[in-house]
Design a protein around this motif. Structure first.
Motif, PDB file in Angstrom:
ATOM      1  N   GLY A  30       0.773  -1.227   0.000  1.00 53.53           N
ATOM      2  CA  GLY A  30       0.000   0.000   0.000  1.00 53.53           C
ATOM      3  C   GLY A  30       0.805   1.277   0.000  1.00 53.53           C
ATOM      4  N   ASN A  46       1.572   7.058   1.306  1.00 50.03           N
ATOM      5  CA  ASN A  46       0.409   6.180   1.463  1.00 50.03           C
ATOM      6  C   ASN A  46      -0.822   6.937   0.981  1.00 50.03           C
ATOM      7  OD1 ASN A  46      -1.773   4.607   2.267  1.00 50.03           O
ATOM      8  ND2 ASN A  46      -0.804   3.954   4.167  1.00 50.03           N
ATOM      9  N   SER A  48      -3.839   5.962   0.693  1.00 50.99           N
ATOM     10  CA  SER A  48      -5.064   5.614   1.396  1.00 50.99           C
ATOM     11  C   SER A  48      -5.339   6.556   2.556  1.00 50.99           C
ATOM     12  CB  SER A  48      -5.004   4.174   1.910  1.00 50.99           C
ATOM     13  OG  SER A  48      -4.869   3.260   0.852  1.00 50.99           O
ATOM     14  N   HIS A 253      -2.956  -1.919  -6.312  1.00 49.96           N
ATOM     15  CA  HIS A 253      -2.938  -1.126  -5.086  1.00 49.96           C
ATOM     16  C   HIS A 253      -3.754  -1.812  -4.000  1.00 49.96           C
ATOM     17  CE1 HIS A 253      -2.877   2.226  -2.347  1.00 49.96           C
ATOM     18  NE2 HIS A 253      -4.197   2.248  -2.300  1.00 49.96           N
ATOM     19  N   LYS A 254      -3.271  -1.753  -2.783  1.00 46.06           N
ATOM     20  CA  LYS A 254      -4.015  -2.255  -1.628  1.00 46.06           C
ATOM     21  C   LYS A 254      -4.041  -1.157  -0.567  1.00 46.06           C
ATOM     22  CE  LYS A 254      -2.021  -5.075   1.240  1.00 46.06           C
ATOM     23  NZ  LYS A 254      -1.353  -6.255   1.825  1.00 46.06           N
ATOM     24  N   GLU A 255      -5.148  -1.079   0.159  1.00 53.81           N
ATOM     25  CA  GLU A 255      -5.250  -0.081   1.210  1.00 53.81           C
ATOM     26  C   GLU A 255      -4.439  -0.518   2.424  1.00 53.81           C
ATOM     27  OE1 GLU A 255      -9.297   0.787   2.055  1.00 53.81           O
ATOM     28  OE2 GLU A 255      -9.565   1.976   0.232  1.00 53.81           O
ATOM     29  N   SER A 256      -3.848   0.455   3.098  1.00 52.97           N
ATOM     30  CA  SER A 256      -2.949   0.170   4.208  1.00 52.97           C
ATOM     31  C   SER A 256      -2.983   1.342   5.186  1.00 52.97           C
ATOM     32  CB  SER A 256      -1.524  -0.037   3.688  1.00 52.97           C
ATOM     33  OG  SER A 256      -0.582  -0.016   4.739  1.00 52.97           O
TER      34      SER A 256
END
Length: 267
Positions: A30, A46, A48, A253-256
Motif C-alpha cells: 500500500g 500512502n 489511502s 494497489h491495496k489499502e494500508s
C-alpha cells in the motif's frame, strides 16, 4: 497527480504532494516510493491515508553518482518496516561499492558489507523492480566475453533479501533464456515475478511476458503469460496523459494504514 483505473478512466488523486520531478521506484503493502529531484530525496507515500515522509539521500563519495544509482523499495513483511535500498556505482570503475539500507523504523542509513553484495560486474536495471515476499527483484546485465573473444551482454535476475540483507544472483534456466525477451523489465503478479519485453521476429515484433516462480535464490518454475503482436500506431488509444520517461508506474494497489503514526515531514 492522477491515476488510471482498470477501465482506462483518469482519476485525480487527492494528495498534498506537489512535486514536479518525481520518479516512481516501487510499490509495496500500500505504499509507493518516489525519488525527487536529482536523487536528493525519497518520498514514501500512502495514498489511502494521504500521508507521506521524505528521506534525504546520503552520498559517500566525491564522484558524480547521480547517473549511477539504482534504488529499491519494499515493506519488510515480518515487521512491516518500509525500507529503501540504495545501490551506488562508481562512475569510472566497475561494480557497485556502496549499498546502503534505510529502514523507516530505525531512521538510520546502514552501509552493507562486501560479503553481502553480488558480483561487481553486474548492473541492476533502474526503474524496474518486483517485490515478492521478503525479496526485491531487479533485472540485471553483465558484460562478458565469449571464448572467441566476442563481447556480449548476459541478462539475469538479482534479488535482495530484506531480512538477511543479502544479494543473490538468480541464473535464468537455459530453456527460458532462448525464448525470453532481452532486455526485459520485471514486475510482480501475486506471488510470482513477471519478466516482459519485446521479442523481434522476421514478421512482426512480439511483446512477451513470462511468469516465474522464484524463491529468492533460484527459479523453480516458469510459464508463458502472454504473447502480443505489437499494434500499429493507429491502433493505440491515447489516454491524454503526458509525462517524462520513467514517470509512469503500473501496479496493483491495496489499502494500508502504514505511516499513520508518522508525521508528514522530511527525515
Amino acid at each position: 497527480m492522477t491515476c488510471v483505473s482498470e477501465n482506462l478512466t483518469i482519476n485525480p488523486l487527492d494528495s498534498q504532494l506537489h512535486l514536479a520531478a518525481m520518479i516512481p521506484v516501487g510499490n509495496s503493502s500500500g505504499l509507493t516510493c518516489f525519488m525527487y529531484g536529482t536523487n536528493m530525496m525519497a518520498i514514501v507515500w500512502n495514498p489511502s491515508i494521504r500521508k507521506y515522509v521524505g528521506i534525504f539521500i546520503p552520498f559517500y563519495t566525491h564522484q558524480i553518482e547521480c547517473s549511477k544509482i539504482c534504488f529499491g523499495f519494499s515493506v519488510r513483511p515480518d515487521i512491516l518496516d518500509p525500507t529503501i535500498v540504495k545501490v551506488s556505482y562508481l562512475v569510472f570503475q566497475t561494480g557497485f561499492r556502496y549499498v546502503s539500507v534505510f529502514p523507516l523504523n530505525t531512521l538510520t542509513w546502514s552501509r552493507l558489507q562486501d560479503f553481502q553484495l553480488s558480483r561487481p560486474s553486474l548492473r541492476l536495471k533502474r526503474k524496474s523492480q518486483a517485490v515478492v515476499g521478503r525479496f526485491i527483484y531487479w533485472a540485471s546485465t553483465e558484460k562478458l566475453v565469449s571464448p572467441k573473444r566476442v563481447p556480449y551482454k548476459d541478462y539475469t535476475l538479482v534479488s535482495f533479501d530484506m531480512v538477511t540483507r543479502q544479494f543473490h544472483i538468480i541464473e535464468i534456466p537455459s530453456l527460458l533464456k532462448v525464448v525470453m525477451p532481452t532486455p526485459f523489465s520485471v514486475c510482480e503478479l501475486g506471488n510470482s515475478v513477471v519478466i516482459s519485453g519485446m521479442f523481434m521476429t522476421s514478421e512482426v515484433p512480439l511483446f512477451f511476458g513470462w511468469r516465474l516462480d522464484a524463491d529468492g535464490t533460484s527459479i523453480t518454475r516458469f510459464s508463458n503469460l502472454f504473447c502480443i503482436p505489437t499494434p500499429m500506431a493507429q491502433q493505440f488509444v491515447n489516454l491524454g496523459i503526458d509525462g517524462n520517461a520513467g514517470s509512469f508506474y503500473i501496479s496493483p494497489h491495496k489499502e494500508s494504514l502504514l505511516l499513520i503514526n508518522h508525521l508528514d515531514r522530511a527525515l
